[in-house]
Enzyme design. Sequence first.
Site, short mmCIF file in Angstrom:
data_model
loop_
_atom_site.label_atom_id
_atom_site.label_comp_id
_atom_site.label_asym_id
_atom_site.label_seq_id
_atom_site.Cartn_x
_atom_site.Cartn_y
_atom_site.Cartn_z
N CYS A 1 0.86 -1.19 0.00
CA CYS A 1 0.00 0.00 0.00
C CYS A 1 0.90 1.23 0.00
O CYS A 1 1.86 1.31 0.76
CB CYS A 1 -0.89 -0.03 1.24
N HIS A 2 0.58 2.19 -0.87
CA HIS A 2 1.39 3.41 -0.97
C HIS A 2 1.17 4.33 0.23
O HIS A 2 0.06 4.42 0.76
CB HIS A 2 1.04 4.17 -2.24
N MET B 1 -8.22 2.26 1.07
CA MET B 1 -7.66 1.41 2.13
C MET B 1 -7.60 2.17 3.45
O MET B 1 -7.82 1.59 4.52
CB MET B 1 -6.27 0.91 1.74
N GLU B 2 -7.36 3.46 3.39
CA GLU B 2 -7.34 4.28 4.60
C GLU B 2 -8.74 4.38 5.21
O GLU B 2 -8.90 4.30 6.43
CB GLU B 2 -6.77 5.66 4.30
N ASP C 1 -12.27 -3.67 22.18
CA ASP C 1 -11.32 -3.67 23.29
C ASP C 1 -11.88 -2.97 24.52
O ASP C 1 -11.74 -3.45 25.64
CB ASP C 1 -10.00 -3.01 22.87
#
Length: 150
Positions: free
Chosen positions: A75-76, A110-111, A125
């Site tokens: 991934c860039h 992707m971000e 969590d």
Amino acid sequence: MELTHVDAAGNARMVDVSAKPKVLRTASAAGSIHMQPETAELIRKNGIQKGDVLTTAKIAGINGAKQTATLIPLCHTIAIDHVDLEFEVFESGVHIRSRAVCTDKTGIEMEALTAVSVAALTIYDMCKAADKSMRIGEIRLLEKTKEERT
């Protein structure tokens, strides 16, 4: 169909974007975390012992988006202009939505997906002591755009 991350011999490779122009790109993603109604109510009332779940998840999601190139091989690294997350607490969980913006040579989907994923993991969590039955799912890209600038 040609796979962009595979060379002629079938080996993984990073796509060369050096010749591409920088353009305005956006992406939106969404996902959900399902839980017991009592847990969702605790989130709504800010009653989880670890603290403010949604604010913490928002910050974690933004940080996750900024770390995408470190987490996802090939991934860039891109200059992110903006990332935001929104949460909707419903009867048995939380819907998460992200929007990410950049002006760069390659996309930002992707971000946006990473932001949703990390936010969901953070909610998990923070609430795991109260609810062992939580399920993260339905993470998906909603939209991506690119707009040539003149």
